[in-house]
Design a protein around this motif. Structure first.
Motif, PDB file in Angstrom:
ATOM      1  N   ASN A 380     -26.481  23.630   2.108  1.00 33.87           N
ATOM      2  CA  ASN A 380     -25.846  23.119   3.325  1.00 33.87           C
ATOM      3  C   ASN A 380     -25.276  21.714   3.165  1.00 33.87           C
ATOM      4  N   VAL A 381     -25.454  21.143   1.977  1.00 35.25           N
ATOM      5  CA  VAL A 381     -24.935  19.799   1.724  1.00 35.25           C
ATOM      6  C   VAL A 381     -23.722  19.915   0.805  1.00 35.25           C
ATOM      7  N   GLU A 382     -22.594  19.463   1.293  1.00 38.46           N
ATOM      8  CA  GLU A 382     -21.351  19.585   0.539  1.00 38.46           C
ATOM      9  C   GLU A 382     -21.451  18.840  -0.795  1.00 38.46           C
ATOM     10  N   GLY A 383     -21.049  19.513  -1.842  1.00 37.74           N
ATOM     11  CA  GLY A 383     -20.991  18.890  -3.157  1.00 37.74           C
ATOM     12  C   GLY A 383     -22.210  19.094  -4.029  1.00 37.74           C
ATOM     13  N   GLU A 384     -23.347  19.517  -3.459  1.00 39.83           N
ATOM     14  CA  GLU A 384     -24.557  19.649  -4.280  1.00 39.83           C
ATOM     15  C   GLU A 384     -24.464  20.827  -5.247  1.00 39.83           C
ATOM     16  N   LEU A 385     -23.905  21.953  -4.803  1.00 39.39           N
ATOM     17  CA  LEU A 385     -23.749  23.078  -5.706  1.00 39.39           C
ATOM     18  C   LEU A 385     -22.848  22.694  -6.876  1.00 39.39           C
ATOM     19  N   GLU A 386     -21.780  21.980  -6.597  1.00 37.70           N
ATOM     20  CA  GLU A 386     -20.854  21.567  -7.652  1.00 37.70           C
ATOM     21  C   GLU A 386     -21.554  20.655  -8.671  1.00 37.70           C
ATOM     22  N   LYS A 387     -22.410  19.754  -8.185  1.00 34.99           N
ATOM     23  CA  LYS A 387     -23.164  18.887  -9.091  1.00 34.99           C
ATOM     24  C   LYS A 387     -24.109  19.713  -9.975  1.00 34.99           C
ATOM     25  N   ALA A 388     -24.775  20.684  -9.354  1.00 37.41           N
ATOM     26  CA  ALA A 388     -25.697  21.525 -10.104  1.00 37.41           C
ATOM     27  C   ALA A 388     -24.951  22.331 -11.157  1.00 37.41           C
ATOM     28  N   GLU A 389     -23.810  22.879 -10.774  1.00 36.18           N
ATOM     29  CA  GLU A 389     -23.022  23.680 -11.711  1.00 36.18           C
ATOM     30  C   GLU A 389     -22.462  22.826 -12.850  1.00 36.18           C
ATOM     31  N   TYR A 390     -22.146  21.578 -12.558  1.00 39.82           N
ATOM     32  CA  TYR A 390     -21.635  20.698 -13.611  1.00 39.82           C
ATOM     33  C   TYR A 390     -22.670  20.508 -14.707  1.00 39.82           C
ATOM     34  N   THR A 391     -23.941  20.357 -14.330  1.00 34.04           N
ATOM     35  CA  THR A 391     -24.982  20.195 -15.351  1.00 34.04           C
ATOM     36  C   THR A 391     -25.050  21.420 -16.248  1.00 34.04           C
ATOM     37  N   ASN A 392     -24.914  22.621 -15.648  1.00 32.73           N
ATOM     38  CA  ASN A 392     -24.937  23.857 -16.434  1.00 32.73           C
ATOM     39  C   ASN A 392     -23.764  23.917 -17.396  1.00 32.73           C
ATOM     40  N   GLU A 393     -22.587  23.601 -16.874  1.00 28.94           N
ATOM     41  CA  GLU A 393     -21.383  23.713 -17.682  1.00 28.94           C
ATOM     42  C   GLU A 393     -21.391  22.704 -18.836  1.00 28.94           C
ATOM     43  N   ALA A 394     -21.771  21.473 -18.537  1.00 27.77           N
ATOM     44  CA  ALA A 394     -21.787  20.442 -19.572  1.00 27.77           C
ATOM     45  C   ALA A 394     -22.785  20.789 -20.670  1.00 27.77           C
ATOM     46  N   LEU A 395     -23.943  21.331 -20.285  1.00 25.16           N
ATOM     47  CA  LEU A 395     -24.956  21.689 -21.275  1.00 25.16           C
ATOM     48  C   LEU A 395     -24.487  22.864 -22.133  1.00 25.16           C
ATOM     49  N   ALA A 396     -23.869  23.864 -21.521  1.00 25.32           N
ATOM     50  CA  ALA A 396     -23.372  25.011 -22.278  1.00 25.32           C
ATOM     51  C   ALA A 396     -22.313  24.584 -23.291  1.00 25.32           C
ATOM     52  N   ILE A 397     -21.414  23.722 -22.854  1.00 30.24           N
ATOM     53  CA  ILE A 397     -20.352  23.253 -23.754  1.00 30.24           C
ATOM     54  C   ILE A 397     -20.931  22.471 -24.922  1.00 30.24           C
ATOM     55  N   ARG A 398     -21.899  21.592 -24.641  1.00 34.28           N
ATOM     56  CA  ARG A 398     -22.518  20.825 -25.718  1.00 34.28           C
ATOM     57  C   ARG A 398     -23.260  21.751 -26.696  1.00 34.28           C
ATOM     58  N   ALA A 399     -23.946  22.769 -26.158  1.00 33.26           N
ATOM     59  CA  ALA A 399     -24.664  23.710 -27.020  1.00 33.26           C
ATOM     60  C   ALA A 399     -23.703  24.420 -27.969  1.00 33.26           C
ATOM     61  N   ILE A 400     -22.562  24.835 -27.458  1.00 32.11           N
ATOM     62  CA  ILE A 400     -21.562  25.503 -28.301  1.00 32.11           C
ATOM     63  C   ILE A 400     -21.017  24.537 -29.345  1.00 32.11           C
ATOM     64  N   GLU A 401     -20.796  23.297 -28.947  1.00 32.19           N
ATOM     65  CA  GLU A 401     -20.249  22.289 -29.868  1.00 32.19           C
ATOM     66  C   GLU A 401     -21.157  22.037 -31.068  1.00 32.19           C
TER      67      GLU A 401
END
Length: 453
Positions: A380-401
């Protein structure tokens, strides 16, 4: 209408449009948007699955397999509606050969049901993802879990699969021999295919003897990176641990509250050693010595089976401890990296969560380089899902790198599709060609693994 045809072929008792069933089959345990199927079928054997696929082909209807619904990447969500196949009534043991250390089962039998059957013969099926998932679902996602450091993943346990293809052909992907150099490795192709290449109707598995003696232990360190460094040293020392799990302090605190445990709130390593009594005791002593040399704290050995079960019960409840925080939703990453890069990736994961300003934890099966993050957010708080998803995406990209993968055991489903080309490059074209060859009409679990052209 195709639903009428399904009832004609299967019988009314195997076909349901009940509102509760449609809702149950619209989602798994992931945060992905639910989609209700048009109908749910409950086959009891391969012939029913063949009939379902025939009706699907004739009416150009999508088919999505459903196991226990415990998936974390949306594999069981029928994004194109159509038919959801629930395998809970296909849960029988087809053939059991304890002298050959193998068993053939239908896909709906669950991990605990299978072990209840084989344990009384002194055997076990070792793959333990935590949830009481169906064996078919575990094959479909190439699940692994806490014992992967010793036994590997589901792909390593497969001798043969019986699969109904989209065109109705029934194939076997292997044999009942322990190994083979004959032909392409089709077991490996279908393990992890998430129901996109065929519907699995029988599974022949390797079994293992139950170890004579088991010891569990835990210790703590001041940082998650120190835990990962300690895990790396144990692996390099060649000590054959049965399980080795990292749980950060935030997760320990969360599970203490959830399950009324009293674990030290610190970054922790959990161990299990299994085998002959004398060798297990020596392995535990060696690990204790190594850990103390690395300045661990709170070394504790579970002295009996009750304490050992309680220790691993707490570990398995970590994810549920986060999921039951009132008013909060959660998402998480699941990456696997080379052991040498594990400490820096775990440190990076913890930094990502802290920088997001959200609550969350880092935990995982560090013995094989696989770990997870869980991040809580308020929907219910705008922007929190996006912050959570950013952590997932950044970690996945680093793992692949660093030469790793965006998912070690949860699978691709809906959530990891966006990383496939980054991880696999031109090989994604080959994957799509395989999909096109085996399922030219795109009927089988559409929308999963990669974006459709």
């Amino acid at each position: 209408m195709f639903i009428h045809k399904l009832k004609e072929r299967l019988g009314n008792d195997k076909v349901s449009q009940n509102e509760n069933e449609l809702f149950r089959h619209s989602h798994d345990e992931s945060f992905h948007q639910p989609v209700e199927p048009d109908v749910v079928c409950f086959p009891t054997g391969r012939q029913d699955v063949e009939a379902i696929m025939e009706v699907a082909r004739e009416n150009n209807v999508s088919v999505t397999p459903f196991g226990a619904g415990s998936g974390l990447e949306g594999q069981a969500i029928p994004v194109n509606k159509g038919i959801s196949i629930n395998f809970e009534n296909m849960n029988n043991v087809v053939n059991f050969s304890p002298e050959d250390l193998k068993i053939t089962v239908q896909p709906g039998i669950t991990r605990l049901q299978l072990n209840k059957f084989v344990n009384r013969h002194g055997l076990m099926f070792p793959i333990d993802p935590g949830a009481d998932a169906s064996i078919g679902g575990m094959v479909a996602t190439n699940a692994s879990g806490t014992t992967a450091v010793r036994y590997g993943s589901m792909r390593d346990q497969l001798l043969d699969l019986e699969v109904v293809l989209a065109n109705g052909t029934v194939i076997h992907t292997g044999s009942h021999a322990k190994k083979s150099s004959s032909g392409y490795h089709l077991n490996g192709l279908f393990a992890g295919s998430e129901g996109t290449l065929g519907i699995i109707t029988e599974i022949t598995l390797r079994l293992h003897g139950i170890p004579e003696h088991t010891i569990a232990a835990r210790c703590t360190f001041h940082t998650p990176k120190a835990c990962a460094e300690a895990a790396k040293i144990i692996l390099q020392s060649g000590i054959p641990v049965m399980r080795m799990e990292l749980v950060d302090a935030d997760s320990i605190s969360q599970v203490n509250t959830y399950g009324d445990y009293n674990l030290p709130v610190a970054h922790s390593l959990f161990f299990e050693f299994a085998g002959m009594k004398t060798s297990v005791e020596e392995e535990a002593r060696l690990v204790e010595q190594l850990m103390r040399e690395l300045d661990c704290e709170n070394w504790d050995v579970a002295s009996d089976s009750k304490e050992r079960i309680e220790l691993w019960k707490a570990r398995h409840e970590m994810a549920y401890a986060y999921q039951h925080v009132k008013g909060m939703a959660n998402t998480g990453a699941d990456v696997c990296v080379p052991i040498s890069r594990l400490p820096e990736l775990i440190e990076y994961a913890r930094e990502l969560i802290d920088e997001s300003g959200l609550s969350g934890g880092v935990l995982g099966h560090v013995g094989d380089g696989n770990f997870h993050t869980i991040v809580l957010y308020d929907p219910n708080v705008e922007g929190e899902l996006e912050k959570a998803e950013y952590t997932n995406e950044a970690l996945a990209i680093r793992a692949i790198e660093v030469g790793g993968t965006c998912t070690g055991e949860h699978g691709v489903g809906l959530g990891k599709r966006k990383f496939q080309e980054r991880e696999h490059g031109a090989a994604v074209v080959i994957m799509k060609q395989m999909k096109q060859m085996l399922d030219p009409e795109g009927l089988l679990n559409p929308g999963k693994i990669f974006f459709e052209d």
